[in-house]
Motif scaffolding. Structure first.
Motif, PDB file in Angstrom:
ATOM      1  N   UNK A  60       0.839  -1.276   0.120  1.00 36.23           N
ATOM      2  CA  UNK A  60       0.063  -0.046   0.046  1.00 36.23           C
ATOM      3  C   UNK A  60       0.828   1.306   0.099  1.00 36.23           C
ATOM      4  N   UNK A  61       1.886   1.338   0.868  1.00 36.58           N
ATOM      5  CA  UNK A  61       2.890   2.559   0.863  1.00 36.58           C
ATOM      6  C   UNK A  61       3.444   2.494  -0.431  1.00 36.58           C
ATOM      7  N   UNK A  62       4.037   1.641  -1.182  1.00 28.70           N
ATOM      8  CA  UNK A  62       4.660   1.448  -2.215  1.00 28.70           C
ATOM      9  C   UNK A  62       3.657   2.255  -3.389  1.00 28.70           C
ATOM     10  N   UNK A  63       2.557   1.817  -3.508  1.00 28.36           N
ATOM     11  CA  UNK A  63       1.518   2.395  -4.488  1.00 28.36           C
ATOM     12  C   UNK A  63       1.152   3.673  -4.166  1.00 28.36           C
ATOM     13  N   UNK A  64       1.153   3.962  -2.896  1.00 33.90           N
ATOM     14  CA  UNK A  64       0.700   5.539  -2.655  1.00 33.90           C
ATOM     15  C   UNK A  64       2.018   6.318  -3.176  1.00 33.90           C
ATOM     16  N   UNK A  65       3.303   5.969  -2.943  1.00 34.87           N
ATOM     17  CA  UNK A  65       4.402   6.745  -3.433  1.00 34.87           C
ATOM     18  C   UNK A  65       4.224   6.886  -4.880  1.00 34.87           C
ATOM     19  N   UNK A  67       1.901   6.502  -7.120  1.00 32.95           N
ATOM     20  CA  UNK A  67       0.763   7.348  -7.474  1.00 32.95           C
ATOM     21  C   UNK A  67       1.089   8.960  -7.177  1.00 32.95           C
ATOM     22  N   UNK A  68       1.728   9.370  -5.880  1.00 38.71           N
ATOM     23  CA  UNK A  68       2.256  10.785  -5.791  1.00 38.71           C
ATOM     24  C   UNK A  68       3.126  11.173  -6.718  1.00 38.71           C
ATOM     25  N   UNK A  69       4.142  10.134  -7.081  1.00 39.86           N
ATOM     26  CA  UNK A  69       5.051  10.796  -8.201  1.00 39.86           C
ATOM     27  C   UNK A  69       4.425  10.990  -9.413  1.00 39.86           C
ATOM     28  N   UNK A  70       3.433  10.302  -9.703  1.00 44.30           N
ATOM     29  CA  UNK A  70       2.619  10.596 -10.973  1.00 44.30           C
ATOM     30  C   UNK A  70       1.564  11.667 -10.844  1.00 44.30           C
ATOM     31  N   UNK A  71       1.418  12.164  -9.906  1.00 41.66           N
ATOM     32  CA  UNK A  71       0.784  13.507  -9.559  1.00 41.66           C
ATOM     33  C   UNK A  71      -0.686  13.104  -9.207  1.00 41.66           C
ATOM     34  N   UNK A  72      -0.738  11.972  -8.370  1.00 44.14           N
ATOM     35  CA  UNK A  72      -2.177  11.619  -7.843  1.00 44.14           C
ATOM     36  C   UNK A  72      -2.014  11.330  -6.424  1.00 44.14           C
ATOM     37  N   UNK A  73      -3.075  11.711  -5.659  1.00 47.35           N
ATOM     38  CA  UNK A  73      -3.021  11.247  -4.231  1.00 47.35           C
ATOM     39  C   UNK A  73      -3.870   9.958  -4.098  1.00 47.35           C
ATOM     40  N   UNK A  74      -3.479   9.374  -3.139  1.00 46.54           N
ATOM     41  CA  UNK A  74      -4.058   7.946  -2.470  1.00 46.54           C
ATOM     42  C   UNK A  74      -3.729   8.052  -1.096  1.00 46.54           C
TER      43      UNK A  74
END
Length: 304
Positions: A60-65, A67-74
């Protein structure tokens, strides 16, 4: 057979658990692509619930990071948001649980509330259509990306793109995305296969008849547990809470006294062991990859 169709649907629902997984740059190097094959011996133990939670939280932490790098919040999603939520794919056989939750209509109401308030859901649905598609592509992969495909033991072909944040998170954590996708897809499919085999066994159908007789003696006329469950979990048929609890408690008591619970445990173990032997390479490879990822997951989750 009516019982068979409803029961399979319930078992498929149990096996289809959703994972929210994630991407993050780790100082620790990712495992080599041959890590899964490094040890040929079968693992000597299974994962604990705490270890499953740890792997989930790391993904979950890997995915959120990512997505953040691609400009999206999770936002973080726990593996078990409702600890009291349990799966009873064949019959409810826990009297204390049934006395608190009946057939789980209260838990379903909590699930619905969580779904409505889920920040990830609200965020995605609040994006403009073009941005929403970009976010979905970032999460699941571009349509033009390379696709991984696996044919499961029950004959279904399952595919996924290899460049989304879910895929990148799993590759970062488990090392070899192709192997991980293959073994998880194969082993997840064994749940439905095991369920179908249990339901088709004459020992199960005979035990269900005894269960039904027990229920009738208590004033509840149901042919099988799925008919009873449907009477209280159908959203179009609201039932009194007290009656739901009484019926579920009777079901659990009859599951024990009729021998249905013992039959289910025996058959589930029997067919589960056969399938694990038949697909031992996939089962053992998955577990080796999970065990190997625990240290990496622990380091990641502790990093704030």
């Amino acid at each position: 057979m009516r019982l068979h169709r409803r029961a399979v649907a319930a078992i498929v629902a149990v096996g289809a658990t959703a994972l929210a997984v994630v991407f993050h740059a780790l100082d620790e190097p990712a495992p080599s692509r041959s890590a899964a094959a490094a040890t040929s011996a079968a693992p000597t133990r299974s994962l604990t619930e705490q270890e499953k939670d740890l792997l989930h939280d790391a993904e979950d932490k890997l995915m959120r990071s990512c997505m953040g790098a691609r400009g999206f919040d999770m936002w973080a999603v726990p593996r078990r948001p409702l600890p009291e939520d349990r799966d009873f794919p064949y019959v409810i056989d826990d009297v204390p649980w049934a006395s608190r939750h009946g057939y789980g209509s209260d838990i379903q109401a909590q699930r619905d509330k969580l779904r409505r308030s889920d920040p990830n859901r609200r965020y995605f649905t609040g994006l403009p259509p073009t941005e929403r598609q970009r976010a979905l592509d970032a999460l699941h992969g571009e349509r033009s990306a390379r696709r991984l495909e696996v044919t499961t033991p029950n004959g279904m072909t399952v595919g996924r793109a290899d460049d989304g944040c879910i895929a990148q998170a799993q590759e970062k954590l488990y090392g070899d995305l192709e192997v991980w996708f293959r073994v998880t897809t194969m082993t997840d499919a064994l749940t439905e296969m095991r369920g179908r085999q249990v339901l088709a066994d004459t020992g199960f159908t005979e035990s269900v008849k005894k269960w039904s007789t027990c229920m009738s003696a208590k004033g509840f006329r149901y042919t099988d547990p799925y008919e009873a469950r449907a009477a209280f979990t159908n959203p179009d048929k609201a039932a009194a809470r007290a009656k739901e609890v009484r019926t579920a408690v009777a079901e659990a008591g009859c599951a024990s006294s009729s021998g249905l619970s013992d039959t289910i445990r025996r058959l589930d173990r029997q067919y589960g062991e056969r399938l694990r032997r038949a697909y031992s390479d996939e089962v053992n490879t998955r577990l080796r990859m999970e065990l190997a990822a625990l240290g990496r997951a622990g380091s990641l989750v502790q990093t704030r």
